[in-house]
Structures are given as structure tokens and as C-alpha cells.
Write a protein that holds these residues in place. Structure first.
Motif, PDB file in Angstrom:
ATOM      1  N   GLY A  23     -18.828  61.682  41.180  1.00 32.49           N
ATOM      2  CA  GLY A  23     -18.532  60.321  40.748  1.00 32.49           C
ATOM      3  C   GLY A  23     -17.875  60.374  39.379  1.00 32.49           C
ATOM      4  O   GLY A  23     -17.435  61.424  38.925  1.00 32.49           O
ATOM      5  N   ASN A  67     -23.738  53.316  39.296  1.00 33.11           N
ATOM      6  CA  ASN A  67     -25.069  53.731  39.762  1.00 33.11           C
ATOM      7  C   ASN A  67     -25.032  54.833  40.808  1.00 33.11           C
ATOM      8  O   ASN A  67     -26.050  55.486  41.063  1.00 33.11           O
ATOM      9  CB  ASN A  67     -25.823  52.520  40.331  1.00 33.11           C
ATOM     10  N   ASP A  68     -23.865  55.038  41.437  1.00 32.63           N
ATOM     11  CA  ASP A  68     -23.770  56.051  42.489  1.00 32.63           C
ATOM     12  C   ASP A  68     -23.498  57.453  41.938  1.00 32.63           C
ATOM     13  O   ASP A  68     -23.603  58.442  42.662  1.00 32.63           O
ATOM     14  CB  ASP A  68     -22.663  55.677  43.486  1.00 32.63           C
ATOM     15  N   LYS A  93     -29.802  61.836  38.314  1.00 37.50           N
ATOM     16  CA  LYS A  93     -29.189  60.571  37.910  1.00 37.50           C
ATOM     17  C   LYS A  93     -29.240  60.505  36.385  1.00 37.50           C
ATOM     18  O   LYS A  93     -29.835  61.349  35.724  1.00 37.50           O
ATOM     19  CB  LYS A  93     -29.950  59.390  38.515  1.00 37.50           C
TER      20      LYS A  93
END
Length: 447
Positions: A23, A67-68, A93
Motif C-alpha cells: 500500500g 487503513n489498508d 499495521k
């Protein structure tokens, strides 16, 4: 405290860090994505992509832009110095912070406290755990972490030297706690709490346990409790000061892991004869179980082959024990004549052990140092008695340790708490059992 804090978790330090940003991430007004390598040169972190150096700085912080996004670190060591030590790639994360640390690259995960806990509870506990065991663990994990952060702030503000050892010609006493974590709040391994990011699937039950107890901590005298836990107390929980620094915490004291004291035992285990009877026998306790369904709640797959944690035996030949102690202590005792208990804690765990050899006699403590010297990794616990067998000319040819419990034994006993949860005890009653005098307080609302 109105809102949950962000915390910094030290994941890995290595000479060459390989990682991937999945990402979009931003750092220093630039966008980053893909696979990278980081090394330290001249005290700076050097970032490379496709063998081409792209950035050089003293600190990188890669922040996810949505958020991904997540990042993956290669070859993270888990179970450091334990019998199941291994490497694995782990995903996380939150933000990735890279700093130089003793000529190595240190990778740090910056993450919301509640998100951190969701991973910890999923890593420490099985998805089969009872809801109340998970809730109890969420509260103590949250409490322990916040207490450590407060302690670090206090030590830094006071400027005092934090002593973790006492050494003389005849005695070495060491304990291990916060002394090696200066660049982050908490590490990711069992030294602190097992944290594996999003590598392992987060169970819905673990997530709900964290959410249902969001912001809840144990307090004593309006101060967050330094809540501790271990695998198996062996029937009685140990006092904090016998394992770590000489500070008394009224909520981390002797706890008989049973509804009532077992019959026919004198529980003054500082007395050698009482300790020997306790350790050599099999008294009832919450954590005295062989129920595989219960054990699977607490023990990960690689630990479930262990069945003798409540009472166990380890035997060494003279050659094995003398070579082991020399290797692990760095001291040549010669042949081992005797392992002699000097002082025991309230659970029967040895605080000090005298090692008598043909070349050297010395007393060692505290409990983890004793365990380190007597095992290639870590002895299950320091609650053991010694048999010196096949003595020839004053030298035992075999030494057998008969022991109780798994871990330091302070605070919550994970296996005992699993049994309590299975028997219908609420998480508040489980916490009240192991942390006498402590109360539950909600610090913040957000999850």
C-alpha cells in the motif's frame, strides 16, 4: 487520560533489514511502496530499493496513508533464547520507524495501544480461550504496558541509575526487566509480551475481549499496577521483589492457586523441608491440569508437546552439568560438588543458589539467572529441589532437578486462569484471585 496512547514496539534489530511496504506510506514528504533494504553506515540509516540507495537519514518514519496499508519485516526472531526460537516474516499495521542502534537497523512499530493489545491477546492466547480468560488477559496486558511506560518516564525524570545486578567475589545477583529497552516502550517477544502484528489471524473472541475491556486497567493506591503473568505458577504465585527489583507491590504477593489451601502441606515454602515436600508432591491447584482443551487455550502449538510443566524433572551427568554451567555462566567451577539452596521465595522458587565446585564456589540469583545457568535455554522455573546421585569420592556423577511450575510465577497464572475461566469465573473474579488488593479502573473510552 481521555484517549488511548500510541506506543512504540521494538520488533527487530539487524545488520541488514529487508522489508516491504504494502500500500502507500509517506515519509519526509515522499511516497513509498514496495520492497526495501536498510543498513546502517556512519551512524545513519541507508535505504535501498532495487540495489539503489534512495535515502540516507538518522530516522525514518513510514506512515500509512490509508487503513489498508501494512508493512512486512523479514526474518523476525520469535522465542529469543527459548527452546522454540525461530524466524518468521511478520506483518504489521500502523507506522514503521527505523533508527540506527549499535551499528544495526532497529525496526519499531508505532501503533495504537488497543490495536497492539488485539495482537498480543491473539498471540498469547488461543481462539479457543474462554471470553473471561481473554478479558482478564487484556486488562493485565494493558496495565503492564502502561505501568512500564510510566516507570520509564519516572526513571528518566529522576535521572537515577537503574541497577539490575549486584556482584561480589562470592555472589552474583541479577534480574532482567527494563534495562535494555531505551529506544522504544516495549519489545515484541516474550521478554515483554508476545506481539506478532497481524501475522497471525486475530480471533473474533480476542478482539471482542479487548473491545469489551477498552481502557480498563488494574490500579492500586490510584497507580496503574505493574501486572505480571507467567505460564504456570506451580500451585503458589511468587512475590514480585523475589524475582525483580527489591520493591514490594501489595498486589503481587503470595497467592495459593486454589479455592482453599491444600491439606497436609505447610505453605511456608521459605523453609527447605516444606519446599521439598511441596515440590516433590502433586498438590491440587487450578493450574494442576492435564486437560488438553484447557492447555490449548494458553499454549501455542509448539508448546503443547510440553505436559510436565506443573511438576517436572531434568537430569544431568557430571560432565553435562559442569560443562553447561561453565558455558552459561562464563565461570569454570570445575566439577560440580553440590547445588545448594540458599534462599527461597514464597512459592518455593529459589532466589539464591550456591554452586560448589572443585575450583570455585559462588552464590547466584535471582530466579531467571539461576534458570539461565542450569539450562541451554531457560529452565522451566527456579522452584526445584536437587538430588546428587552416584557420589564417587565426594563428586556426584548425576544431578537431578525436580521442579514445579513454568516461568517466574508472579501475578496471573495463565493455565490457572484458563481453568478458572472454564469453571465459570468472571474475568473480574480471576483478576481478584491473582491480584489481591487491586481494583479495575477505566482510563479512557475509545477502542
Amino acid at each position: 487520560m481521555k484517549n488511548q496512547p500510541k506506543i512504540e514496539v521494538g520488533i527487530i534489530a539487524c545488520e541488514e533489514l529487508q522489508f516491504a511496504l504494502s500500500g502507500q506510506f509517506s515519509s519526509k514528504n515522499s511516497e513509498f511502496s514496495g520492497t526495501f533494504k536498510a543498513v546502517v553506515k556512519n551512524g545513519q540509516v541507508v535505504l535501498s530499493k532495487n540495489s539503489k540507495e534512495t535515502e540516507i537519514t538518522n530516522e525514518f518514519i513510514f506512515q500509512p496513508t490509508n487503513n489498508d496499508s501494512f508493512f512486512e519485516l523479514n526474518n523476525v526472531i520469535i522465542g529469543v533464547n527459548f527452546h522454540w526460537e525461530q524466524k518468521e516474516n511478520q506483518q504489521f499495521k500502523g507506522s514503521l520507524k527505523l533508527i540506527p542502534e549499535h551499528e544495526k537497523v532497529r525496526a519499531i512499530n508505532i501503533i495504537d495501544l488497543e490495536e497492539y493489545l488485539k495482537s498480543v491477546i491473539s498471540s498469547e492466547m488461543s481462539a479457543t480461550s474462554s471470553p473471561d480468560l481473554l478479558k482478564a488477559h487484556a486488562v493485565i496486558s494493558r496495565s503492564w504496558l502502561l505501568a512500564q511506560i510510566e516507570k520509564t518516564k519516572s526513571l528518566q525524570a529522576g535521572g537515577a541509575l537503574y541497577q539490575t545486578s549486584h556482584e561480589t567475589e562470592d555472589e552474583i545477583v541479577r534480574w532482567y526487566d527494563r534495562e535494555d529497552h531505551h529506544n522504544f516502550d516495549v519489545c515484541a517477544d516474550d521478554h515483554c509480551q508476545r506481539y506478532q502484528g497481524i501475522t497471525k489471524i486475530h480471533s473474533e473472541k480476542a478482539l471482542k475481549a479487548v473491545e469489551d475491556t477498552s481502557g480498563e486497567v488494574l490500579v492500586y493506591d490510584d497507580k496503574i499496577c505493574d501486572a505480571r503473568f507467567s505460564k504456570c505458577c506451580g500451585g503458589i504465585a511468587e512475590s514480585f521483589e523475589n524475582v525483580w527489583e527489591p520493591v514490594t507491590h501489595p498486589y503481587l504477593t503470595k497467592v495459593v492457586d486454589n479455592k482453599k489451601s491444600p491439606r497436609n502441606f505447610n505453605l511456608n515454602l521459605g523453609d527447605e523441608s516444606n519446599a521439598e515436600k511441596w515440590i516433590r508432591n502433586n498438590p491440587p491447584a487450578f493450574c494442576n491440569t492435564s486437560d488438553k482443551k484447557v492447555l490449548s487455550q494458553v499454549l501455542p502449538d509448539f508448546d503443547q508437546t510440553t505436559t510436565d510443566f506443573y511438576r517436572w524433572k531434568v537430569g544431568y551427568t557430571q560432565k553435562e552439568i559442569s560443562e553447561l554451567i561453565k558455558k552459561r555462566s562464563g565461570i569454570d567451577f570445575g566439577k560440580i560438588i553440590k547445588l545448594e539452596p540458599v534462599k527461597r521465595g514464597v512459592s518455593g522458587r529459589l532466589i539464591k543458589l550456591k554452586i560448589r565446585g572443585t575450583k570455585k564456589t559462588l552464590t547466584v540469583g535471582k530466579e531467571l539467572e539461576i534458570r539461565k545457568w542450569l539450562s541451554e535455554s531457560h529452565l522451566y522455573s527456579a522452584a526445584f529441589v536437587v538430588d546428587h546421585l552416584d557420589v564417587e569420592e565426594g563428586i556426584p556423577q548425576k544431578i537431578v532437578l525436580s521442579g514445579a511450575g513454568w516461568g517466574h510465577g508472579v501475578g496471573l497464572c495463565q493455565i490457572g486462569a484458563a481453568v478458572m475461566g472454564g469453571q465459570g469465573y468472571s474475568y473480574k473474579k480471576i483478576l481478584n484471585h491473582y491480584f489481591r488488593s487491586a481494583k479495575i479502573k477505566k482510563l479512557y473510552q475509545d477502542g
